[in-house]
Design an enzyme around this catalytic site. Structure first.
Site, mmCIF file in Angstrom:
data_model
loop_
_atom_site.group_PDB
_atom_site.id
_atom_site.type_symbol
_atom_site.label_atom_id
_atom_site.label_comp_id
_atom_site.label_asym_id
_atom_site.label_seq_id
_atom_site.Cartn_x
_atom_site.Cartn_y
_atom_site.Cartn_z
ATOM 1 N N ASP A 102 2.577 24.486 27.839
ATOM 2 C CA ASP A 102 1.552 24.017 28.775
ATOM 3 C C ASP A 102 2.089 23.144 29.892
ATOM 4 O O ASP A 102 2.854 22.203 29.646
ATOM 5 C CB ASP A 102 0.502 23.171 28.030
ATOM 6 C CG ASP A 102 -0.403 23.998 27.144
ATOM 7 O OD1 ASP A 102 -0.516 25.210 27.378
ATOM 8 O OD2 ASP A 102 -1.008 23.426 26.225
ATOM 9 N N GLU A 148 2.329 28.418 22.575
ATOM 10 C CA GLU A 148 1.837 28.053 23.904
ATOM 11 C C GLU A 148 2.763 27.011 24.525
ATOM 12 O O GLU A 148 3.259 26.108 23.829
ATOM 13 C CB GLU A 148 0.414 27.504 23.804
ATOM 14 C CG GLU A 148 -0.269 27.256 25.138
ATOM 15 C CD GLU A 148 -1.748 26.923 24.975
ATOM 16 O OE1 GLU A 148 -2.249 26.095 25.748
ATOM 17 O OE2 GLU A 148 -2.392 27.487 24.057
ATOM 18 N N GLU A 175 -0.357 21.173 32.548
ATOM 19 C CA GLU A 175 -1.746 20.926 32.938
ATOM 20 C C GLU A 175 -1.798 19.711 33.861
ATOM 21 O O GLU A 175 -1.168 18.684 33.589
ATOM 22 C CB GLU A 175 -2.621 20.684 31.713
ATOM 23 C CG GLU A 175 -2.686 21.869 30.761
ATOM 24 C CD GLU A 175 -3.568 21.616 29.561
ATOM 25 O OE1 GLU A 175 -4.221 22.562 29.096
ATOM 26 O OE2 GLU A 175 -3.607 20.468 29.077
#
Length: 295
Positions: free
Chosen positions: A101, A99, A103
């Site tokens: 990310d 993953e 955010e």
């Protein structure tokens, strides 16, 4: 007849451009809704994700990628967004998933968003870096990008690199190399941790919280790719300087690889705007910092 040839060629070129433009895929042709009730507008080129107390919303790319460069323009919820998390990330599936990310952690009115970045490989994360942004991300769209190739992962904000995560498998650091990932976007409630460590909760009187996404682009970057946009070749971008000292992105024809400009710009942005670096958190890693932090 000869004198009319240039005009004819120009007309044919214009017709070809219009034909390509009219058949270009909209954003909605490349994604699928995964939850909630987003608003689709501008002919399928803008998706408004909504967060309400009873529901969140999101979408994912239809295609998976094993190495890619992905861009998204995002305008974040304005006002009191405390407790909310707006996301743009890549991920595979399963307990040992990979993953990457981006955010955006909401905050109280007048306080800045926090951009939270992380990398998971084989299910292991804990590689967080956090930043303030040098602009108001709720006032207009800004471009956020992930470049993922076999050598490194680079996070960009308006085409400026803020973080480079290099493949250090040679010293035992997992790196995403084998699991295809989709692109995801979502907005959800995380008021147990997102704002000031969970001290500030979501004020549902301000709902719905709306995050707008536009101009999604994904360029596959297989390991054999030599595309400059895939970061496999050095480039020399040109960036005008703004009052923030980080440039305005105009004149950048491509996102560069880890050349001298990228290293210098990353260092500049981290010095000015980074607020957390896991590689500096000796209290968290009391037994010693992770091996990738040594260089």
């Amino acid at each position: 007849m000869v004198s009319s040839l240039p005009r004819l060629l120009c007309a044919l070129a214009l017709l070809a451009f219009l034909a390509v433009s009219s058949t270009a895929a909209t954003m909605m042709q490349n994604i699928e809704i995964t939850g909630g009730k987003p608003t689709i507008r501008n002919g399928g080129n803008v998706v408004d994700l909504r967060l309400e107390q009873s529901s969140a919303s999101g979408f994912q790319s239809k295609q998976e990628y094993l190495f890619a460069r992905v861009d998204m323009q995002i305008k974040l919820p304005a006002g009191d967004s405390a407790g909310t998390v707006t996301t743009f990330y890549m991920s595979s599936q399963g307990n040992t998933h990979d993953e990457i990310d981006l955010e955006f952690l909401g905050n109280e009115t007048g306080k800045p968003y926090v951009l939270h970045t992380n990398v998971y490989a084989q299910g292991n994360g804990k590689k967080e870096m956090q930043f303030y942004l040098w602009f108001d991300p709720t006032a207009a769209y800004h471009t956020y990008s992930i470049l993922w190739n076999p050598q490194h992962i680079i996070f960009y904000v308006d085409r400026r690199p803020i973080r480079v995560f290099t493949n250090k498998q040679a010293v035992g650091v997992p790196f995403p190399t084998s699991q295809p990932m989709r692109v995801y976007a979502s907005i959800w409630n995380a008021d147990d941790w997102a704002t000031q460590g969970g001290r500030v909760k979501t004020n549902w009187a301000n709902a719905p919280f709306i995050a707008s996404y536009s101009n999604f682009r994904a360029i596959p970057c297989p390991s054999s790719s030599k595309l400059p946009l895939c970061g496999q070749q050095p480039s020399t971008p040109v960036s005008a300087t703004s009052s923030s000292g980080v440039g305005n992105g105009q004149g950048l024809k491509q996102v560069p690889t880890v050349d001298d400009w990228t290293r210098k710009m990353t260092l500049l942005l981290q010095r000015k705007y980074m607020i957390y670096n896991y590689c500096a958190d000796v209290n968290r890693f009391a037994q010693g910092l992770p091996p990738e932090c040594s260089n």
